[in-house]
Design an enzyme around this catalytic site. Structure first.
Site, PDB file in Angstrom:
ATOM      1  N   ASN A 114     -31.563  24.966  30.876  1.00 31.03           N
ATOM      2  CA  ASN A 114     -32.672  24.443  31.673  1.00 31.03           C
ATOM      3  C   ASN A 114     -32.777  25.089  33.047  1.00 31.03           C
ATOM      4  O   ASN A 114     -33.867  25.467  33.482  1.00 31.03           O
ATOM      5  CB  ASN A 114     -32.515  22.922  31.823  1.00 31.03           C
ATOM      6  N   GLY A 115     -31.658  25.205  33.758  1.00 36.91           N
ATOM      7  CA  GLY A 115     -31.692  25.819  35.080  1.00 36.91           C
ATOM      8  C   GLY A 115     -32.122  27.268  35.018  1.00 36.91           C
ATOM      9  O   GLY A 115     -32.907  27.742  35.855  1.00 36.91           O
ATOM     10  N   ASP A 138     -26.005  21.656  24.588  1.00 35.39           N
ATOM     11  CA  ASP A 138     -26.598  20.324  24.720  1.00 35.39           C
ATOM     12  C   ASP A 138     -27.877  20.144  23.902  1.00 35.39           C
ATOM     13  O   ASP A 138     -28.329  19.007  23.707  1.00 35.39           O
ATOM     14  CB  ASP A 138     -26.915  20.030  26.193  1.00 35.39           C
TER      15      ASP A 138
END
Length: 358
Positions: A114-115, A138
């Site tokens: 995500n980052g 994840d």
């Protein structure tokens, strides 16, 4: 037309990064032959900021399909700090754009979670040609059904639960296994079901410790004097759910807690009298060789990225939707987290099996 394609891996490492790099590189060489040059950016966005890059040779992409980690190295460079000028006086965004230009890149492949995708979108909005590839154990990247690394982590976490079963049974203990997953519980949910956990606790579903204790006691009444709790590291109880994130963190710091796992173990032991132990497999879950499934998925994603390069189609993130490899606009997925929804089929499966969700 010649192409200079940059590749970086950012954030936490996971199985399948090298397989994805290999898939993209081999497909690019197949399409462009000697008309493509692949530039390896070292240590993620940190390398892009500090100009740490090199031209790679074709032989470097051989023999890495099964290798864990990443041959390019990785580092966490938080998105929230990208536009912040720190003590070193470095304008990170300006430096990344400068490195892109100095390396004479036509495009940049950004492998990460995500980052990584948020920073990839930032660079895309700054005018660079960017393609994101979804990596994380994840499985929480929005817009894709699955990420590479997830399947391998489920395999590893499931093996942990399998092994915990035998010792828990032998000693009539309750075992609380803390699995990775700070915001999303996909890994714990899938591994919990695959590993026969009796109780599964997820960040998306704040738990009631009374329900957890009840599940342990109910098993004892049925003559089952051991219980397995699969618990995501990001779990919190219903009292903590009413707190703000900073308040919750401060409370835990006051109690000397990093996660709720040890607290749950102590609460179970106190309420039931059963000896309760904690197991934290930690970074083992994202280490080692990728599973065959992840090798295939990573290769699919890498070769699709090469296809996008050939088509000069940028500002997108590769994705798997309904078993079809495709792509999403980066702006539509960056900054969004795919959490386990209340309507998730696997939650229904767990409930039908009599698994307690706290």
């Amino acid at each position: 037309m010649k192409k200079r394609v940059g590749i970086l891996t950012s954030g936490g490492d996971c199985p399948g990064l090298n397989a994805t790099i290999r898939g993209a590189a081999k497909a690019l060489y197949q399409r462009f032959g000697s008309d493509v040059e692949i530039i390896g950016i070292q240590n993620g966005y940190s390398g892009l900021i500090h100009g740490d890059w090199r031209e790679m040779q074709q032989h470097e992409f051989s023999g890495i399909l099964t290798r864990g980690g990443t041959i390019l190295g990785t580092k966490r460079t938080p998105f929230k700090m990208m536009r912040v000028i720190e003590d070193d006086k470095i304008d990170k965004v300006a430096e990344m754009k400068k490195t892109y230009k100095n390396a004479k890149l036509d495009c940049l492949l950004c492998l990460g979670g995500n980052g990584t995708h948020k920073t990839a979108n930032l660079l895309s909005e700054e005018g660079l040609n960017i393609i994101g590839l979804p990596k994380t154990i994840d499985n929480d990247i929005y817009g894709t059904d699955v990420t590479f690394g997830f399947h391998t982590a489920v395999d590893i976490a499931t093996e942990v639960l399998d092994r915990i079963h035998t010792t828990a049974t032998s000693h009539r203990r309750c075992m609380v296994v803390e699995l990775m997953g700070n915001k999303a519980g996909w890994l714990t949910l899938y591994a919990g079901i695959a590993g026969g956990a009796d109780i599964i606790l997820l960040p998306e579903l704040p738990y009631n410790i009374d329900n957890v204790v009840e599940a342990v006691l109910r098993r004892a009444e049925e003559g089952k004097y051991f219980s397995i709790v699969a618990m995501a590291e990001g779990c919190f109880d219903i009292k903590e759910a009413a707190m703000k994130k900073k308040e919750r963190a401060a409370k835990r710091a006051e109690n000397g807690e990093r996660t709720a796992t040890n607290r749950v173990a102590m609460q179970i032991e106190k309420a039931t009298g059963f000896e309760t132990r904690v197991c934290v497999p930690g970074h083992m879950q994202r280490g080692g060789s990728p599973s065959p499934y992840d090798r295939v998925l990573a290769t699919q994603f890498g070769t699709h990225a090469a296809k996008l390069v050939e088509a000069d189609h940028y500002g997108v993130a590769v994705a798997m939707k309904n078993n079809i490899v495709t792509e999403n606009p980066l702006k539509d997925v960056a900054g969004k987290t795919k959490l386990v929804p209340e309507t998730c089929d696997m939650l229904t499966v767990a409930r039908r099996m009599g698994i307690s969700l706290g």
